[in-house]
Design a protein around this motif. Sequence first.
Motif, short mmCIF file in Angstrom:
data_model
loop_
_atom_site.label_atom_id
_atom_site.label_comp_id
_atom_site.label_asym_id
_atom_site.label_seq_id
_atom_site.Cartn_x
_atom_site.Cartn_y
_atom_site.Cartn_z
N GLY A 17 0.80 -1.22 0.00
CA GLY A 17 0.00 0.00 0.00
C GLY A 17 0.84 1.27 0.00
O GLY A 17 1.97 1.28 0.49
N THR A 18 0.25 2.33 -0.51
CA THR A 18 0.99 3.60 -0.60
C THR A 18 0.26 4.77 0.07
O THR A 18 0.71 5.90 0.00
N GLU A 19 -0.89 4.50 0.70
CA GLU A 19 -1.69 5.58 1.29
C GLU A 19 -1.55 5.59 2.81
O GLU A 19 -1.68 4.54 3.46
N PRO A 20 -1.29 6.76 3.42
CA PRO A 20 -1.00 8.04 2.76
C PRO A 20 0.41 8.10 2.18
O PRO A 20 0.68 8.88 1.28
N THR A 21 1.31 7.26 2.69
CA THR A 21 2.65 7.11 2.12
C THR A 21 3.06 5.65 2.30
O THR A 21 2.52 4.95 3.17
N PRO A 22 4.02 5.17 1.51
CA PRO A 22 4.49 3.79 1.71
C PRO A 22 5.00 3.56 3.13
O PRO A 22 4.77 2.50 3.71
N GLU A 23 5.68 4.56 3.69
CA GLU A 23 6.26 4.40 5.02
C GLU A 23 5.18 4.26 6.09
O GLU A 23 5.24 3.37 6.95
N ILE A 24 4.15 5.11 6.03
CA ILE A 24 3.08 5.06 7.02
C ILE A 24 2.28 3.77 6.87
O ILE A 24 1.91 3.13 7.86
N ASN A 25 2.01 3.37 5.62
CA ASN A 25 1.29 2.12 5.41
C ASN A 25 2.07 0.94 5.97
O ASN A 25 1.50 0.06 6.62
N THR A 26 3.37 0.92 5.74
CA THR A 26 4.20 -0.18 6.23
C THR A 26 4.15 -0.26 7.75
O THR A 26 4.01 -1.35 8.33
N LEU A 27 4.24 0.87 8.42
CA LEU A 27 4.18 0.89 9.89
C LEU A 27 2.81 0.43 10.38
O LEU A 27 2.70 -0.30 11.37
N ARG A 28 1.76 0.86 9.69
CA ARG A 28 0.40 0.45 10.08
C ARG A 28 0.23 -1.06 9.96
O ARG A 28 -0.29 -1.71 10.87
N ILE A 29 0.68 -1.61 8.84
CA ILE A 29 0.57 -3.06 8.64
C ILE A 29 1.42 -3.80 9.67
O ILE A 29 1.00 -4.81 10.25
#
Length: 242
Positions: free
Chosen positions: A216-228
Amino acid sequence: MNLICLAAGKGSRFGDLGSYLQKCMYPIGLKPFLELSVRNLTQSGIDVSASSLTLVVGHYKEQIQSYFGDSYNGLKINYVVQDEALGTGHAILTAYQQAKLSGPCVVWLADGYVKSEQFASMLSHDMSVVQSVAADRDPAHAKIRVSLEGNRVTKAWEGDSDYVDIGLWKFSEAMVKRLTGRKEVEYRVMPNLQDAIADGESIGYLIEEEWLHLGGTEPTPEINTLRIAQRVRQLEGMDVNL
């Protein structure tokens, strides 16, 4: 049953992390993301002594090969190299050709977290071709949206329901041979499943509660990665305070 995991992607939607790390090797606690699903597979009820997993690798393949070696928890692991990124359909067909596979298969994308019960449900499904789907209303995912009616997928590509394909499939060998019939920039699974439906193929589905993936890229790849990562850590019983 053949077991195949597609782990060759370059991580183009993984931000700067993809420049030095194979996406599926992103650490969750002290384990790579991919290891969690492979472990879940071995705990899904399969006979590991009579099964094998084919990992389709490419980008930073040495990271995967050096970590997993030739077996995991008694499950034999084979490697097939996809030298040119020509899509998911091409990767699956490459696995069959290079590993000399035959018969049906269960396939998943390495950037997705798959629970043991998901593998078990897919392995035991009575239909020979099955998609896993989850609710997702992101308009950016319109192409991978499906249409469902009864216990069948009526549209596997650009459908009109609230459900999207989440990259866990069951295929017959005949369907594998169809996965490079249509090219949509790449040889992708879903457009070729749609062509099979148009030709009269019956495709089943499994509805999952959530879609946990690193692409995922929303809102950014970094934020999505941390969320997952936080959600997966929660499911794994780990501390979610990263």
